[in-house]
Design a protein around this motif. Structure first.
Motif, short mmCIF file in Angstrom:
data_model
loop_
_atom_site.label_atom_id
_atom_site.label_comp_id
_atom_site.label_asym_id
_atom_site.label_seq_id
_atom_site.Cartn_x
_atom_site.Cartn_y
_atom_site.Cartn_z
N UNK A 1 -8.99 -12.88 -12.77
CA UNK A 1 -9.80 -11.89 -13.23
C UNK A 1 -10.56 -11.01 -11.90
N UNK A 2 -10.06 -11.37 -10.77
CA UNK A 2 -10.67 -10.41 -9.81
C UNK A 2 -9.72 -10.02 -8.62
N UNK A 3 -10.01 -9.05 -7.99
CA UNK A 3 -9.12 -8.53 -7.01
C UNK A 3 -8.92 -9.42 -5.78
N UNK A 4 -10.17 -9.87 -5.38
CA UNK A 4 -9.98 -10.65 -4.23
C UNK A 4 -11.01 -12.07 -4.52
N UNK A 5 -10.27 -13.42 -3.99
CA UNK A 5 -10.91 -14.58 -4.48
C UNK A 5 -10.85 -15.31 -3.23
N UNK A 6 -12.08 -15.90 -2.86
CA UNK A 6 -12.25 -16.85 -1.74
C UNK A 6 -12.83 -18.15 -2.22
N UNK A 7 -12.03 -19.23 -1.97
CA UNK A 7 -12.57 -20.66 -2.37
C UNK A 7 -12.66 -21.33 -1.34
N UNK A 8 -13.78 -21.97 -1.19
CA UNK A 8 -14.11 -22.75 -0.04
C UNK A 8 -15.04 -23.96 -0.48
N UNK A 9 -14.97 -25.03 0.28
CA UNK A 9 -16.01 -26.17 0.15
C UNK A 9 -15.36 -27.58 0.69
N UNK A 10 -15.96 -28.45 0.29
CA UNK A 10 -15.52 -29.77 0.64
C UNK A 10 -14.66 -30.35 -0.59
N UNK A 11 -13.24 -30.13 -0.36
CA UNK A 11 -12.39 -30.51 -1.04
C UNK A 11 -12.14 -31.99 -1.21
N UNK A 12 -12.27 -32.72 -0.10
CA UNK A 12 -12.04 -33.90 -0.09
C UNK A 12 -10.47 -34.57 0.11
N UNK B 1 -16.89 -15.95 -15.59
CA UNK B 1 -17.11 -14.99 -14.88
C UNK B 1 -16.02 -14.02 -15.05
N UNK B 2 -15.95 -12.53 -15.34
CA UNK B 2 -17.44 -11.92 -15.01
C UNK B 2 -18.25 -11.96 -16.22
N UNK B 3 -19.28 -11.36 -16.44
CA UNK B 3 -19.99 -11.30 -17.65
C UNK B 3 -20.04 -10.14 -18.24
N UNK B 4 -21.01 -9.14 -17.43
CA UNK B 4 -21.21 -7.55 -17.73
C UNK B 4 -20.41 -6.67 -16.67
N UNK B 5 -20.09 -7.20 -15.49
CA UNK B 5 -19.21 -6.24 -14.84
C UNK B 5 -17.83 -6.24 -15.18
N UNK B 6 -17.16 -4.87 -15.49
CA UNK B 6 -16.02 -4.89 -15.95
C UNK B 6 -15.00 -5.16 -15.20
N UNK B 7 -13.88 -5.73 -15.69
CA UNK B 7 -12.62 -6.25 -14.94
C UNK B 7 -12.14 -5.05 -14.31
N UNK B 8 -11.50 -5.11 -13.15
CA UNK B 8 -10.99 -3.85 -12.59
C UNK B 8 -9.53 -3.56 -13.01
N UNK B 9 -8.90 -4.75 -13.54
CA UNK B 9 -7.57 -4.58 -13.90
C UNK B 9 -7.41 -5.75 -14.93
N UNK B 10 -7.82 -5.38 -16.01
CA UNK B 10 -7.77 -6.50 -17.16
C UNK B 10 -6.18 -6.82 -17.41
N UNK B 11 -5.44 -5.94 -17.36
CA UNK B 11 -4.03 -6.27 -17.83
C UNK B 11 -3.37 -7.48 -16.97
N UNK B 12 -3.91 -7.51 -15.59
CA UNK B 12 -3.31 -8.85 -15.11
C UNK B 12 -4.39 -9.86 -14.86
#
Length: 657
Positions: A481-492, A461-472
């Protein structure tokens, strides 16, 4: 017959310049005698006969002489003659109108001349009822001919001055006439008659008239004037999220001629809708876009209109359902906690080991959130479910939604372990939501770290949606590759302590002080060393471990395995820009007991930046069928609840025979 003012009844009319028979000769003889007397310096009283061949304007002026002058005026009674209808040269002339008006008031002649009934009002009628023209050339008798009468008066007066007196006497009379006119304008009344009413003046100065004649309620409901000072203050106090629109300033700044009331009705403050110019409708194409141009769909103007502080509220939740078919009766405590008071702009729910009927789960989510929200997108990877709900008026500012999956347990036929990611751009900020289920086991920390590394590398990801800041961005880490990332789940990740020690700590601190337990947490230790979730943060934990409970109870595992309570369900986040994400609340939902895991949720305030229109937009796409089913379920549930309450009230009433 004369009026109480001392003038003949027909004195208000205009004198004709031609009279009949001997009356004309007698009148000229009298004029000659009076003129000789005036030349000799006689200051005798002035009589009516001394005003020959003077038009109606001069007679009107005589009626307005001051009281001290009237005492020296001798009035010669003249018997009025019945008027004759004039010969009209054309239809509906001014003379005909005067004639008809005179005939209309002829029947009331006696009442107008009665001293006991005379007032300022009938005096006005006498002045308005002009005398009909006698035989000969008709004199100007209509009010509109007053100016011509004045000219004739001046001419006649000059002729009369030659036979009556010196120019100084005429100047004296002119000053008296002028003062009489001024007295009338100042409201002076004639002597012997009822006083005329003076002009009524207000007791205090009138308030200034506003330029905008609309009422306060109308102006505050339909105002688009950006230069009105009270509008912004009133709107912010009333609605909270209100800002000026650049379209309004452009509308008023182009030199357009407009009416304030009609222009105010072009925009409603309650709906916050901005007027759209015809030029924009002709030229704009959102799918092609304009790079941060004024009036862009995803630009700064539109963003400030919806989010003046450029912050949105996001609800992120994770729950391991343990594959239970039975769903909770009510999800309000899970999705709509009592704190804070307001619902969020976006809801993202990740599920591990989800229920067999995924559609039923999504319907329950839609039913709980209600008609204000729509499901933007939903994806699944085995028994991993991820659903994104957003406020229905914000779907136009989202790009196309993309998703990708990663399987971490290749041998297994059932995809119970792995990751599922969904990404999209909201205005100019890109979001990535990942829900994962890592390897279980108390001592399998390295396997869980391998699951993490595989996920960040294999998630395409992403596939077709352009990266808002490809230099970073980095090709080896999807989270960069994204401005805001949320990672959640059962990490165990577990607690590195035995069951007895953990139970004793929980019993000592039954409240929210769990700092002693977190000292043994595996995930906290690994994140501090930087071996997992690099660049991620986690809000402070103030809730009890979410695993492992007895189903339907508040007690931890009482089976023979006696598993240690742990914080397996977590929510972490990262941002490209510092302080873009602020955690508002981080807690669990102890009221849902259908699984051995308790749901965990977090509330965030996330900064959003303006974007470009040249991205693939979702164009308002959402799951319409799910929306309708959820709303019907909600209505049915409400009707059933009312019916049960009604039956309960009726059953509680007993009758005694």
């Amino acid at each position: 017959m004369s009026t109480p003012n001392g003038f003949p009844l027909h004195s208000g009319g205009c004198l004709t310049r031609s009279m009949e028979g001997g009356a004309v000769q007698d009148l000229h003889a009298k004029k000659a005698g009076k003129a000789a007397k005036k030349e000799a310096g006689d200051n005798g009283p002035l009589t009516f006969d001394e005003l020959p061949r003077v038009g109606s304007s001069l007679n009107e002026a005589l009626k307005l002489l001051p009281g001290e002058l009237k005492a020296n005026v001798k009035i010669k009674s003249i018997t009025p003659r019945p008027p004759r209808k004039p010969r009209l040269e054309r239809a509906a002339s001014l003379d005909e109108k005067s004639w008809r008006r005179w005939r209309r008031f002829r029947t009331s002649q006696e009442s107008l001349t009665d001293p006991n009934e005379t007032s300022s009002s009938n005096g006005s009628l006498q002045e308005a009822s002009l005398s009909p023209p006698v035989r000969g050339r008709a004199s100007p008798c209509h009010p509109c001919c007053q100016q011509n009468s004045l000219h004739s008066c001046s001419a006649d007066a000059s002729e009369a001055g030659k036979s009556r007196g010196s120019p100084s006497d005429l100047g004296k009379r002119a000053s008296e006439i002028s003062s009489a006119f001024g007295g009338l304008l100042r409201g002076k009344a004639f002597a012997g008659g009822k006083p005329r009413l003076a002009q009524i003046m207000p007791a205090r100065p009138l308030p200034p008239v506003e330029l905008n004649v609309a009422s306060q309620a109308l102006r505050t409901a339909n105002r688009i004037d950006s230069d009105c000072v009270d509008y912004l203050q009133y709107s912010q106090h009333k609605f909270g999220r209100v800002s000026s629109s650049l379209s309004d300033s452009r509308l008023h700044g182009n030199g357009l001629v407009y009416d304030s009331c009609s222009t105010d009705s072009m925009k409603s403050t309650f709906s916050l809708l901005t007027p759209i110019r015809s030029k924009d409708v002709r030229s704009r194409s959102y799918l092609e876009g304009s790079l941060l141009a004024s009036g862009a769909l995803l630009g700064a103007e539109e963003l400030s209109r919806y989010f003046p502080d450029r912050n949105i509220g996001i609800f992120v939740a994770t729950w391991n359902m343990q594959g239970q078919k039975e769903l909770p009766v009510n999800l309000d405590d899970f999705l709509l906690p009592t704190e804070p008071d307001y619902a969020q702009d976006m809801y993202v729910i990740g599920v591990q080991e989800g229920c067999p009927d995924r559609r039923e789960w999504e319907i329950r989510l839609q039913e709980t959130l209600g008609p204000h929200y729509v499901m933007l997108y939903s994806a699944a990877h085995g028994v991993l479910y991820l659903s994104v709900f957003i406020r229905r008026d914000l779907i136009w500012f989202c790009s196309e939604v993309e998703y990708a999956t990663v399987t971490t347990r290749i041998v297994s036929q059932i995809k119970t372990k792995g990751a599922l990611g969904i990404c999209f751009t909201f205005f100019g900020t890109s979001f990535l939501f990942i829900t994962s289920h890592f390897t279980s086991g108390d001592s399998k920390v390295n396997e869980r770290k391998l699951d993490y590394n595989k996920t960040i590398q294999a998630l395409t990801l992403p596939k077709n949606v352009p990266d808002t800041n490809p230099y970073r961005s980095s090709s080896s880490d999807v989270t960069t590759r994204f401005d805001e990332v949320f990672w959640f789940g059962d990490f165990n990740f577990r607690l590195n302590k035995d069951r007895e020690t953990v139970d004793s700590i929980l019993n000592q601190n039954p409240g929210t002080d769990v700092s002693k337990l977190l000292a043994y947490d595996q995930l906290t230790s690994e994140m501090s060393r930087g071996s997992i979730f690099k660049g991620f943060q986690e809000a402070d934990i103030h809730f009890r471990p979410s695993y492992k409970f007895d189903i339907g109870k508040d007690s931890y595992d009482t089976t023979s395995k006696q598993r240690t309570p742990s914080y397996t369900d977590r929510v972490v986040f990262r941002s490209r820009y510092k302080d873009d994400i602020q955690a508002v609340r981080y807690s669990s939902c102890p009221g849902i007991k259908t699984s051995d895991h308790r749901p965990v949720f977090a509330l965030f305030r996330v900064k959003v930046r303006p974007g470009r229109d040249n991205i693939p937009l979702a164009a308002g796409q959402f799951d319409r069928e799910l929306y309708l089913i959820g709303i019907k379920r909600r209505i049915t549930r409400e009707l059933q609840k009312r019916r049960e309450q009604k039956d309960q009230r009726s059953s509680s009433i007993c009758s005694i025979s």
